[in-house]
Scaffold this motif. Structure first.
Motif, PDB file in Angstrom:
ATOM      1  N   PRO A   1       0.888  -1.218  -0.076  1.00  0.00           N
ATOM      2  CA  PRO A   1      -0.051   0.113  -0.020  1.00  0.00           C
ATOM      3  C   PRO A   1       0.870   1.083  -0.038  1.00  0.00           C
ATOM      4  O   PRO A   1       0.366   2.078  -0.595  1.00  0.00           O
ATOM      5  CB  PRO A   1      -0.808  -0.048   1.336  1.00  0.00           C
ATOM      6  CG  PRO A   1      -0.937  -1.492   1.499  1.00  0.00           C
ATOM      7  CD  PRO A   1       0.560  -1.920   1.032  1.00  0.00           C
ATOM      8  N   GLN A   2       1.911   1.129   0.641  1.00  0.00           N
ATOM      9  CA  GLN A   2       2.784   2.526   0.698  1.00  0.00           C
ATOM     10  C   GLN A   2       3.513   2.649  -0.498  1.00  0.00           C
ATOM     11  O   GLN A   2       3.654   3.771  -0.901  1.00  0.00           O
ATOM     12  CB  GLN A   2       3.868   2.392   1.999  1.00  0.00           C
ATOM     13  CG  GLN A   2       3.093   2.475   3.339  1.00  0.00           C
ATOM     14  CD  GLN A   2       2.748   1.117   3.987  1.00  0.00           C
ATOM     15  OE1 GLN A   2       2.550   0.198   3.185  1.00  0.00           O
ATOM     16  NE2 GLN A   2       2.495   0.804   5.207  1.00  0.00           N
ATOM     17  N   ALA A   3       3.935   1.535  -0.838  1.00  0.00           N
ATOM     18  CA  ALA A   3       4.866   1.623  -2.449  1.00  0.00           C
ATOM     19  C   ALA A   3       3.792   2.064  -3.455  1.00  0.00           C
ATOM     20  O   ALA A   3       4.287   2.846  -4.447  1.00  0.00           O
ATOM     21  CB  ALA A   3       5.432   0.208  -2.755  1.00  0.00           C
ATOM     22  N   ALA A   4       2.626   1.626  -3.230  1.00  0.00           N
ATOM     23  CA  ALA A   4       1.568   2.263  -4.345  1.00  0.00           C
ATOM     24  C   ALA A   4       1.528   3.697  -4.116  1.00  0.00           C
ATOM     25  O   ALA A   4       1.190   4.253  -5.392  1.00  0.00           O
ATOM     26  CB  ALA A   4       0.268   1.347  -4.376  1.00  0.00           C
TER      27      ALA A   4
ATOM     28  N   ALA B   1      -0.426   9.149   4.283  1.00  0.00           N
ATOM     29  CA  ALA B   1      -0.598   9.630   5.897  1.00  0.00           C
ATOM     30  C   ALA B   1      -1.284   8.638   6.945  1.00  0.00           C
ATOM     31  O   ALA B   1      -1.055   8.293   7.773  1.00  0.00           O
ATOM     32  CB  ALA B   1      -0.858  11.152   5.911  1.00  0.00           C
ATOM     33  N   GLY B   2      -2.513   8.330   6.109  1.00  0.00           N
ATOM     34  CA  GLY B   2      -3.546   7.626   7.053  1.00  0.00           C
ATOM     35  C   GLY B   2      -2.719   6.227   7.274  1.00  0.00           C
ATOM     36  O   GLY B   2      -3.097   5.428   8.492  1.00  0.00           O
ATOM     37  N   LEU B   3      -1.937   5.510   6.385  1.00  0.00           N
ATOM     38  CA  LEU B   3      -1.528   4.270   6.553  1.00  0.00           C
ATOM     39  C   LEU B   3      -0.272   4.605   7.606  1.00  0.00           C
ATOM     40  O   LEU B   3      -0.070   3.263   8.302  1.00  0.00           O
ATOM     41  CB  LEU B   3      -0.662   3.747   5.279  1.00  0.00           C
ATOM     42  CG  LEU B   3      -1.835   3.492   4.012  1.00  0.00           C
ATOM     43  CD1 LEU B   3      -0.995   3.217   2.707  1.00  0.00           C
ATOM     44  CD2 LEU B   3      -2.602   2.253   4.550  1.00  0.00           C
ATOM     45  N   ALA B   4       0.282   5.472   7.634  1.00  0.00           N
ATOM     46  CA  ALA B   4       1.528   5.752   8.761  1.00  0.00           C
ATOM     47  C   ALA B   4       0.727   6.202  10.238  1.00  0.00           C
ATOM     48  O   ALA B   4       1.462   6.547  11.017  1.00  0.00           O
ATOM     49  CB  ALA B   4       2.184   6.858   8.433  1.00  0.00           C
TER      50      ALA B   4
ATOM     51  N   PHE C   1      -4.990  12.951  -3.098  1.00  0.00           N
ATOM     52  CA  PHE C   1      -5.687  11.603  -2.524  1.00  0.00           C
ATOM     53  C   PHE C   1      -4.647  10.713  -2.102  1.00  0.00           C
ATOM     54  O   PHE C   1      -4.623   9.996  -0.802  1.00  0.00           O
ATOM     55  CB  PHE C   1      -6.698  10.838  -3.620  1.00  0.00           C
ATOM     56  CG  PHE C   1      -6.942   9.842  -3.120  1.00  0.00           C
ATOM     57  CD1 PHE C   1      -8.027   9.452  -2.251  1.00  0.00           C
ATOM     58  CD2 PHE C   1      -6.404   8.450  -3.524  1.00  0.00           C
ATOM     59  CE1 PHE C   1      -8.681   8.094  -1.943  1.00  0.00           C
ATOM     60  CE2 PHE C   1      -6.958   7.397  -3.030  1.00  0.00           C
ATOM     61  CZ  PHE C   1      -8.064   7.131  -2.311  1.00  0.00           C
ATOM     62  N   LEU C   2      -3.434  10.387  -2.760  1.00  0.00           N
ATOM     63  CA  LEU C   2      -2.684   9.320  -2.365  1.00  0.00           C
ATOM     64  C   LEU C   2      -1.777   9.904  -1.185  1.00  0.00           C
ATOM     65  O   LEU C   2      -1.229   8.911  -0.324  1.00  0.00           O
ATOM     66  CB  LEU C   2      -1.651   9.204  -3.686  1.00  0.00           C
ATOM     67  CG  LEU C   2      -2.365   8.370  -4.895  1.00  0.00           C
ATOM     68  CD1 LEU C   2      -1.580   8.467  -6.044  1.00  0.00           C
ATOM     69  CD2 LEU C   2      -2.644   6.944  -4.408  1.00  0.00           C
TER      70      LEU C   2
END
Length: 354
Positions: free
Chosen positions: A288-291, A349-352, A343-344
Motif C-alpha cells: 500500500p505504501q509503495a503504491a 499519511a493514513g497508513l502511517a 488523495f494518495l
C-alpha cells in the motif's frame, strides 16, 4: 534502475522492439483519426496476447506464464512510450483478481480466455468523477449486483467487469443486467459509464481485496506514465539538439540545459518509485505504501514533463502535427485515475497513522 534477470531483460527488449516497429505512435494516430469507436486495434492486441503479454499474471495451469509484476510493468512501460492503446492493464489486474479470488469456476472459465486475449476485462470502481473508493454505492443482493460506475476504461470492449461493491469485489459478465454508454475524455480512448441492474455476479473477495486490486492498478498505471515521461524527455532532448535559433542550437543555451537536467533528475526519481512499487508487489512487502509513492510520484513528474515538453518545443508543441499534445492529454486522464497526488498523500499519511 531495477536489476533484471535475463528473462526479464529479454522481455523488455522484445516489448521495446515490437512497440517501436509494430505499434508506433502513428498507429495510435491512425486509430484516433479513423473514428471507428474502437478503443484499440484488435489485431495488435492479438499479437500482444500471442507473445504472452496478456497472461503474465495468469497461473501456468490456466494458460499463462505467472511471470511476476516486474515483468508486467516492463511491458506496460514500453507500450506507454509509444502511447499504444491496449487493455493490458485492465486484463492484467483482472487476471490477478480472479486468480486470487474465491471462485474456482471463474478461474477455470475466465483465466484461459484472458491469457489468450479472447476476453477483455475492465475494472469498474469509481462512480463519480473523482476517485473515491470509500464512497462505493453498488450493492449485491442474492447474487445480483446493482449500481453504476461512471468512468470505466475499455468498457465497450470488455466481456467481463471486475466490480467494487459495498462488500467487496465481484465479477460480472457483460450481458444480462449490464448496459454501457460511451464517454469522451481528453485522451480520446475508450471510456464508458456502466450501469448494472440486478446483473448476475460472482464473488471474488472482500473489501480488503478490492483495495489490494487498486494498489496494483496504481502501480501498473504508474508504469505507463513512466514510459510516457521517458519518451517525452527523449524526444524533447532530441528536438533541442537539432533546433537552431539565433544561429545557435537550442541545446547550447545554459538555461535550457539546466531545465533538462532538472527533468532528468525528476524522471530518475520517478523510475525509482515505480520500480520500487513493482518490487514491493513481487516481494509482497509494504505494497500500500509503495503504491501511494509510485502513483503520486508518477502524477507529479508526468504533469511537469508534459508541460515542459510543450513549452520547450515552442509554439509547434501545441499543434497536432507534433505528438506532444497527445501525451499531455493522456497524462491528464491518468493523473486522476486511481487517485490524484492529494488523495494518495492523504492515504499514505493514513497508513502511517496520521
Amino acid at each position: 534502475m531495477a536489476v533484471l534477470n535475463d528473462e526479464q531483460a529479454m522481455l523488455r527488449d522484445m516489448a521495446r522492439e515490437w512497440a517501436a516497429n509494430e505499434s508506433p505512435f502513428t498507429a495510435w494516430r491512425a486509430l484516433r483519426d479513423a473514428e471507428t469507436g474502437a478503443g484499440f486495434d484488435a489485431d495488435a492486441w492479438q499479437a500482444m496476447s500471442g507473445m504472452g503479454w496478456a497472461g503474465i499474471m495468469v497461473p501456468e495451469e490456466h494458460g499463462g506464464s505467472d511471470f511476476g509484476w516486474m515483468s508486467a510493468g516492463l511491458v506496460v512501460e514500453e507500450l506507454g512510450k509509444v502511447l499504444a492503446a491496449s487493455p493490458i492493464i485492465g486484463v492484467t489486474i483482472a487476471a490477478w483478481a480472479i486468480a486470487q479470488g474465491d471462485s474456482d469456476e471463474a478461474k477455470a472459465r475466465h483465466l484461459p480466455a484472458l491469457a489468450s486475449g479472447e476476453t477483455i476485462a475492465a475494472l469498474a470502481v469509481d462512480e463519480g468523477p473523482r476517485h473515491a473508493p470509500g464512497k462505493i454505492g453498488a450493492k449485491v443482493e442474492n447474487g445480483k449486483l446493482t449500481g453504476s460506475k461512471g468512468f470505466v476504461a475499455d468498457a465497450a470492449e470488455a466481456g467481463i467487469f471486475i466490480v467494487a461493491a459495498t462488500d467487496g469485489l465481484w465479477l460480472v459478465e457483460k450481458g444480462e443486467g449490464v448496459s454501457v454508454a460511451g464517454r469522451v475524455l481528453a485522451d480520446r480512448r475508450s471510456h464508458g459509464e456502466v450501469v448494472f441492474d440486478a446483473a448476475p455476479a460472482t464473488r471474488l473477495g472482500d473489501a480488503a481485496m478490492a483495495e489490494q486490486m487498486l494498489d496494483r492498478a496504481r502501480i501498473l498505471t504508474a508504469c505507463e506514465m513512466l514510459g510516457m515521461a521517458q519518451h517525452l524527455f527523449d524526444t524533447t532532448l532530441d528536438y533541442l539538439k537539432q533546433r537552431v535559433q539565433f544561429n545557435q542550437v537550442l541545446a547550447t543555451f545554459q538555461a535550457l540545459q539546466h531545465r533538462m537536467a532538472d527533468l532528468f533528475a525528476e524522471i530518475a526519481s520517478m523510475r525509482a518509485a515505480v520500480e520500487g512499487g513493482l518490487e514491493a508487489l513481487d516481494s509482497r512487502r509494504r505494497v500500500p505504501q509503495a503504491a501511494c509513492i509510485a502513483k503520486a510520484r508518477a502524477n507529479d513528474v508526468l504533469n511537469l514533463m508534459s508541460r515542459e515538453a510543450i513549452q520547450l518545443h515552442g509554439g509547434i508543441g501545441m499543434t497536432d502535427e507534433y505528438p506532444v499534445g497527445d501525451y499531455l492529454k493522456r497524462a491528464r486522464v491518468l493523473e486522476n485515475r486511481w487517485g490524484s497526488s492529494a488523495f494518495l498523500r492523504d492515504r499514505f499519511a493514513g497508513l502511517a497513522g496520521y
